[in-house]
Design a protein around this motif. Structure first.
Motif, short mmCIF file in Angstrom:
data_model
loop_
_atom_site.label_atom_id
_atom_site.label_comp_id
_atom_site.label_asym_id
_atom_site.label_seq_id
_atom_site.Cartn_x
_atom_site.Cartn_y
_atom_site.Cartn_z
N LYS A 1 0.84 -1.20 0.00
CA LYS A 1 0.00 0.00 0.00
C LYS A 1 0.87 1.25 0.00
CE LYS A 1 -4.30 -1.48 2.25
NZ LYS A 1 -5.19 -1.26 3.41
N PRO A 2 0.46 2.31 -0.68
CA PRO A 2 -0.67 2.38 -1.63
C PRO A 2 -0.32 1.83 -3.01
CG PRO A 2 0.38 4.51 -1.45
CD PRO A 2 1.09 3.61 -0.48
N PHE A 3 1.00 1.55 -3.25
CA PHE A 3 1.42 1.00 -4.54
C PHE A 3 2.38 -0.16 -4.28
CE2 PHE A 3 0.99 5.65 -5.05
CZ PHE A 3 -0.15 5.68 -5.86
N ALA B 1 4.98 -0.81 -5.80
CA ALA B 1 6.36 -0.35 -5.94
C ALA B 1 6.96 0.10 -4.62
CB ALA B 1 6.42 0.80 -6.95
N LEU B 2 6.11 0.34 -3.62
CA LEU B 2 6.60 0.79 -2.32
C LEU B 2 6.97 -0.36 -1.40
CD1 LEU B 2 4.13 3.74 -1.56
CD2 LEU B 2 6.46 3.85 -2.42
N LEU B 3 6.90 -1.58 -1.90
CA LEU B 3 7.24 -2.74 -1.07
C LEU B 3 8.63 -2.63 -0.44
CD1 LEU B 3 6.75 -5.60 0.02
CD2 LEU B 3 7.56 -6.49 -2.18
N PRO B 4 9.68 -2.28 -1.21
CA PRO B 4 11.02 -2.16 -0.59
C PRO B 4 11.06 -1.13 0.53
CG PRO B 4 11.20 -2.23 -2.97
CD PRO B 4 9.75 -2.06 -2.67
N ILE B 5 10.38 0.00 0.33
CA ILE B 5 10.37 1.06 1.34
C ILE B 5 9.64 0.59 2.59
CG2 ILE B 5 9.55 3.39 1.87
CD1 ILE B 5 9.98 4.10 -1.04
N ASN B 6 8.52 -0.13 2.41
CA ASN B 6 7.79 -0.64 3.57
C ASN B 6 8.60 -1.67 4.34
OD1 ASN B 6 5.46 0.94 3.23
ND2 ASN B 6 4.61 -0.48 1.72
N LEU B 7 9.38 -2.47 3.64
CA LEU B 7 10.24 -3.45 4.30
C LEU B 7 11.35 -2.74 5.08
CD1 LEU B 7 10.57 -6.18 1.52
CD2 LEU B 7 9.24 -6.30 3.63
N ILE B 8 11.91 -1.71 4.49
CA ILE B 8 12.95 -0.93 5.18
C ILE B 8 12.37 -0.26 6.42
CG2 ILE B 8 14.44 1.10 4.98
CD1 ILE B 8 14.83 0.37 2.03
#
Length: 271
Positions: free
Chosen positions: A179-181, A183-190
């Motif tokens: 969420k919301p995209f 593409a933000l998976l790496p940032i959410n993991l970080i």
């Protein structure tokens, strides 16, 4: 800084001071809890009972501010335990310290095992040509002044939080990372990894810095009579401030744990 009394058993290094101080912290919290619940009374509660009830009510109010209390009620005991244990651990190094100095490497043993940092210090001194090294080892200190303890506590909370998220809100838990995209998976993991790091490092840095300053003040007292006189008000002021810092850091660690839990078990809430 003083060395730690680390010995090696079976290829694994153990810090005796940390093991001892964690046991002391647990013992102090147990004794306080036992005294508070020994003679519980509704009509005439004792001082310890009033103290424990105040802590429980305080933690309950903090949990209610982060999530639905119906969902958060099972975590009241965890919050109280974290608050009391970390507060006690933060303060153990304030009243006094136990430090042993070693002039000979043969004397630096515990249970017949050599103290690893002392042996290393003597070897380094011999390599540099220092024939008479003096190494000091601290046996009594705040366990939360050691990064392994604070990161261990943060790690326990981290794994518990994610286990609760997976087991109680599986769909929402995994959906959160994209969420919301997507593409933000790496940032959410970080973000998740950074929460673990900051949770433990914040507590360690504040308590460790406090003990370093206490060591500096003690060294000032050992310089001369003027330093000894000047160190008295400095030590009194810093002891009082450290008491405040210890309480604040225990609260911050506890409330962050509750916030992280609420984000996983109550994902619809905007925390």
């Amino acid at each position: 800084m003083h060395k730690s009394p680390i010995i090696e058993l079976g290829g694994i290094q153990f810090d005796i001071s940390i093991i001892t101080m964690l046991f002391v912290s647990c013992l102090v919290v147990f004794v306080i809890s036992k005294l508070a619940t020994r003679n519980m009374s509704v009509e005439n509660p004792g001082k310890f009972q009033n103290f424990l009830e105040w802590i429980i009510e305080f933690v309950q109010n903090q949990i209610a501010a982060t999530m639905d209390l119906k969902k958060g009620r099972p975590f009241i005991t965890l919050g109280v335990t974290l608050l009391m244990f970390i507060f006690v651990s933060n303060l153990l190094g304030l009243p006094f310290g136990i430090v042993f100095g070693y002039e000979h490497v043969e004397d630096a043993t515990i249970f017949g095992r050599p103290i690893v940092p002392v042996v290393d210090a003597f070897n380094a001194a011999a390599a540099s040509g220092n024939a008479h090294p003096h190494v000091e080892v601290a046996f009594w200190k705040s366990p939360t002044a050691d990064i392994s303890v604070t990161m261990g506590l943060a790690g326990l909370i981290f794994f518990m939080v994610h286990f609760l998220g997976i087991s109680r809100n599986t769909k929402s838990y995994f959906k959160h990372y994209v969420k919301p995209f997507a593409a933000l998976l790496p940032i959410n993991l970080i973000e998740q990894a950074s929460s673990l790091l900051t949770h433990g490092m914040r507590l360690y840095a504040n308590i460790f810095a406090g003990e370093v300053l206490i060591s500096v003040i003690l060294k000032l007292a050992a310089v001369n009579a003027v330093g000894w006189i000047a160190s008295i008000p400095l030590m009194m002021a810093w002891q009082g401030f450290s008491l405040f810092i210890g309480a604040i850091q225990a609260f911050v660690f506890m409330i962050l744990a509750m916030v992280y839990i609420s984000q996983k078990i109550d994902p619809q809430e905007d925390h």
